[in-house]
Design a protein around this motif. Structure first.
Motif, PDB file in Angstrom:
ATOM      1  N   ALA A  34      56.489 -51.829  43.897  1.00 52.97           N
ATOM      2  CA  ALA A  34      55.118 -52.161  44.303  1.00 52.97           C
ATOM      3  C   ALA A  34      54.938 -51.827  45.776  1.00 52.97           C
ATOM      4  O   ALA A  34      55.685 -52.322  46.626  1.00 52.97           O
ATOM      5  N   LYS A  35      53.966 -50.979  46.066  1.00 51.05           N
ATOM      6  CA  LYS A  35      53.759 -50.522  47.449  1.00 51.05           C
ATOM      7  C   LYS A  35      52.290 -50.579  47.830  1.00 51.05           C
ATOM      8  O   LYS A  35      51.427 -50.259  47.001  1.00 51.05           O
ATOM      9  N   ILE A  36      52.043 -50.920  49.091  1.00 48.88           N
ATOM     10  CA  ILE A  36      50.674 -50.885  49.604  1.00 48.88           C
ATOM     11  C   ILE A  36      50.252 -49.423  49.768  1.00 48.88           C
ATOM     12  O   ILE A  36      50.983 -48.616  50.354  1.00 48.88           O
ATOM     13  N   VAL A  37      49.107 -49.092  49.211  1.00 46.18           N
ATOM     14  CA  VAL A  37      48.524 -47.754  49.386  1.00 46.18           C
ATOM     15  C   VAL A  37      47.464 -47.888  50.478  1.00 46.18           C
ATOM     16  O   VAL A  37      46.518 -48.669  50.340  1.00 46.18           O
ATOM     17  N   GLU A  38      47.648 -47.153  51.560  1.00 53.64           N
ATOM     18  CA  GLU A  38      46.732 -47.293  52.702  1.00 53.64           C
ATOM     19  C   GLU A  38      45.362 -46.698  52.374  1.00 53.64           C
ATOM     20  O   GLU A  38      45.278 -45.580  51.858  1.00 53.64           O
ATOM     21  N   ILE A  39      44.303 -47.454  52.690  1.00 54.84           N
ATOM     22  CA  ILE A  39      42.947 -46.970  52.396  1.00 54.84           C
ATOM     23  C   ILE A  39      42.101 -46.799  53.661  1.00 54.84           C
ATOM     24  O   ILE A  39      40.974 -46.330  53.585  1.00 54.84           O
ATOM     25  N   GLY A  40      42.689 -47.159  54.806  1.00 57.31           N
ATOM     26  CA  GLY A  40      41.933 -47.112  56.059  1.00 57.31           C
ATOM     27  C   GLY A  40      41.580 -45.700  56.515  1.00 57.31           C
ATOM     28  O   GLY A  40      40.631 -45.518  57.268  1.00 57.31           O
ATOM     29  N   GLY A  41      42.326 -44.704  56.064  1.00 53.72           N
ATOM     30  CA  GLY A  41      42.085 -43.328  56.510  1.00 53.72           C
ATOM     31  C   GLY A  41      41.211 -42.538  55.545  1.00 53.72           C
ATOM     32  O   GLY A  41      40.998 -41.330  55.752  1.00 53.72           O
ATOM     33  N   LEU A  42      40.726 -43.190  54.496  1.00 50.01           N
ATOM     34  CA  LEU A  42      39.902 -42.462  53.519  1.00 50.01           C
ATOM     35  C   LEU A  42      38.498 -42.235  54.091  1.00 50.01           C
ATOM     36  O   LEU A  42      37.828 -43.199  54.463  1.00 50.01           O
ATOM     37  N   PRO A  43      38.057 -40.969  54.167  1.00 49.88           N
ATOM     38  CA  PRO A  43      36.700 -40.738  54.666  1.00 49.88           C
ATOM     39  C   PRO A  43      35.677 -41.481  53.806  1.00 49.88           C
ATOM     40  O   PRO A  43      35.894 -41.680  52.613  1.00 49.88           O
ATOM     41  N   LEU A  44      34.575 -41.855  54.439  1.00 50.35           N
ATOM     42  CA  LEU A  44      33.514 -42.582  53.743  1.00 50.35           C
ATOM     43  C   LEU A  44      32.996 -41.732  52.583  1.00 50.35           C
ATOM     44  O   LEU A  44      32.773 -40.528  52.740  1.00 50.35           O
ATOM     45  N   TYR A  45      32.816 -42.364  51.431  1.00 51.27           N
ATOM     46  CA  TYR A  45      32.506 -41.581  50.238  1.00 51.27           C
ATOM     47  C   TYR A  45      31.109 -40.960  50.277  1.00 51.27           C
ATOM     48  O   TYR A  45      30.121 -41.611  50.602  1.00 51.27           O
ATOM     49  N   SER A  46      31.075 -39.693  49.907  1.00 50.05           N
ATOM     50  CA  SER A  46      29.803 -39.023  49.611  1.00 50.05           C
ATOM     51  C   SER A  46      30.020 -38.229  48.342  1.00 50.05           C
ATOM     52  O   SER A  46      31.039 -37.526  48.201  1.00 50.05           O
ATOM     53  N   PHE A  47      29.062 -38.300  47.436  1.00 52.71           N
ATOM     54  CA  PHE A  47      29.196 -37.540  46.184  1.00 52.71           C
ATOM     55  C   PHE A  47      29.156 -36.034  46.432  1.00 52.71           C
ATOM     56  O   PHE A  47      29.599 -35.254  45.593  1.00 52.71           O
ATOM     57  N   ASP A  48      28.661 -35.630  47.600  1.00 47.99           N
ATOM     58  CA  ASP A  48      28.666 -34.194  47.914  1.00 47.99           C
ATOM     59  C   ASP A  48      30.066 -33.600  47.752  1.00 47.99           C
ATOM     60  O   ASP A  48      30.219 -32.454  47.345  1.00 47.99           O
ATOM     61  N   TYR A  49      31.090 -34.394  48.077  1.00 50.24           N
ATOM     62  CA  TYR A  49      32.464 -33.884  47.954  1.00 50.24           C
ATOM     63  C   TYR A  49      32.818 -33.539  46.508  1.00 50.24           C
ATOM     64  O   TYR A  49      33.670 -32.692  46.254  1.00 50.24           O
ATOM     65  N   ASP A  50      32.187 -34.233  45.562  1.00 49.20           N
ATOM     66  CA  ASP A  50      32.512 -34.030  44.145  1.00 49.20           C
ATOM     67  C   ASP A  50      31.462 -33.199  43.417  1.00 49.20           C
ATOM     68  O   ASP A  50      31.617 -32.915  42.236  1.00 49.20           O
ATOM     69  N   ASP A  51      30.407 -32.850  44.146  1.00 50.41           N
ATOM     70  CA  ASP A  51      29.295 -32.139  43.509  1.00 50.41           C
ATOM     71  C   ASP A  51      29.571 -30.636  43.538  1.00 50.41           C
ATOM     72  O   ASP A  51      29.612 -30.031  44.621  1.00 50.41           O
ATOM     73  N   PRO A  52      29.782 -30.022  42.365  1.00 57.42           N
ATOM     74  CA  PRO A  52      30.081 -28.581  42.345  1.00 57.42           C
ATOM     75  C   PRO A  52      28.968 -27.735  42.963  1.00 57.42           C
ATOM     76  O   PRO A  52      29.207 -26.602  43.389  1.00 57.42           O
ATOM     77  N   GLU A  53      27.760 -28.326  43.031  1.00 58.01           N
ATOM     78  CA  GLU A  53      26.639 -27.558  43.597  1.00 58.01           C
ATOM     79  C   GLU A  53      26.621 -27.587  45.123  1.00 58.01           C
ATOM     80  O   GLU A  53      25.907 -26.815  45.756  1.00 58.01           O
ATOM     81  N   VAL A  54      27.421 -28.464  45.697  1.00 59.52           N
ATOM     82  CA  VAL A  54      27.509 -28.507  47.168  1.00 59.52           C
ATOM     83  C   VAL A  54      28.804 -27.784  47.556  1.00 59.52           C
ATOM     84  O   VAL A  54      29.897 -28.285  47.321  1.00 59.52           O
ATOM     85  N   THR A  55      28.656 -26.615  48.097  1.00 60.07           N
ATOM     86  CA  THR A  55      29.839 -25.765  48.301  1.00 60.07           C
ATOM     87  C   THR A  55      30.431 -25.856  49.715  1.00 60.07           C
ATOM     88  O   THR A  55      31.527 -25.366  49.958  1.00 60.07           O
ATOM     89  N   ASP A  56      29.705 -26.479  50.641  1.00 58.85           N
ATOM     90  CA  ASP A  56      30.234 -26.532  52.011  1.00 58.85           C
ATOM     91  C   ASP A  56      30.869 -27.888  52.340  1.00 58.85           C
ATOM     92  O   ASP A  56      31.088 -28.205  53.496  1.00 58.85           O
ATOM     93  N   MET A  57      31.134 -28.681  51.319  1.00 57.08           N
ATOM     94  CA  MET A  57      31.831 -29.960  51.559  1.00 57.08           C
ATOM     95  C   MET A  57      33.034 -30.074  50.619  1.00 57.08           C
ATOM     96  O   MET A  57      32.959 -30.713  49.563  1.00 57.08           O
TER      97      MET A  57
END
Ligand SMILES: Cc1cc2nc3c(=O)[nH]c(=O)nc-3n(C[C@H](O)[C@H](O)[C@H](O)COP(=O)(O)O)c2cc1C
Length: 185
Positions: A34-57
């Motif tokens: 059992a290990k702590i997974v660090e979440i402090g460095g995760l960039p703030l979520y934007s769906f643009d990162y997952d949107d195939p139509e947004v190509t510059d993110m």
């Protein structure tokens, strides 16, 4: 080794949640890591990162790594305080990141445990209930009763950061046993 990811809902250096999480990590039986997974460095979520139509993110590397870590473990243990009657933003950000893309949700069917705490007497009740609400979308099996709300968290820990009251230790050990039984099923 069966891997457990522990997510701590606090970025504070002296966080009680983190100390509680470190204690809980030791309660898992042999064969579990059992290990702590660090979440402090995760960039703030934007769906643009997952949107195939947004190509510059492009998808941040931190997202890819986090999602793979969650998918590779056999259970997730959330340990969180309460901020303004809900879960801290860092934890909600992690939940959102793991929730996409819809075709490959990292949380899907993953057994989860929840331990909330507060410095007062409410034990992070609203945070835990809000977290349950968010997770309810992903069919994550959770241990039933008893739920764990730890009140007066500073008093739970000794000067070495160890949970000191034997009945609290026994109660938390039983919770981890229940969680492990759920995973084994
Ligand atoms: C922005 C903010 C909001 C808070 N809101 C709540 C709250 O709604 N309920 C509560 O019990 N404690 C609240 N607290 C107190 C925290 O529970 C306390 O600071 C606790 O120590 C934080 O957990 P940690 O020690 O794991 O960082 C809040 C603290 C902060 C900084």
């Amino acid at each position: 080794m069966k891997k457990i990811s522990i997510l701590v809902g606090s970025l504070r250096r002296g966080s009680y949640a983190r100390k509680i999480a470190e204690n809980l990590a030791e309660y898992f039986p042999a064969g579990y890591e059992a290990k702590i997974v660090e979440i402090g460095g995760l960039p703030l979520y934007s769906f643009d990162y997952d949107d195939p139509e947004v190509t510059d993110m492009p998808l941040p590397e931190e997202y890819r790594e986090f999602r793979e870590t969650i998918k590779a473990c056999c259970g997730v243990l959330f340990v969180t305080p309460e901020n303004n009657r809900t879960i801290p933003a860092c934890l909600k950000n992690a939940v959102d990141i793991g929730s996409k893309p819809n075709s490959d949700v990292a949380w899907k069917n993953k057994p989860a445990g929840i331990v909330s705490h507060s410095v007062g007497s409410m034990g992070g009740y609203s945070a835990q209930k809000n977290l349950r609400l968010a997770l309810s979308y992903f069919d994550m099996p959770l241990p039933g009763q008893p739920e764990v709300f730890l009140g007066h968290s500073p008093k739970l820990l000794d000067e070495n950061g160890k949970i000191c009251a034997p009945d609290t230790v026994a109660f938390l050990r039983r919770y981890i046993e229940n969680f492990v039984s759920l995973i084994e099923k």
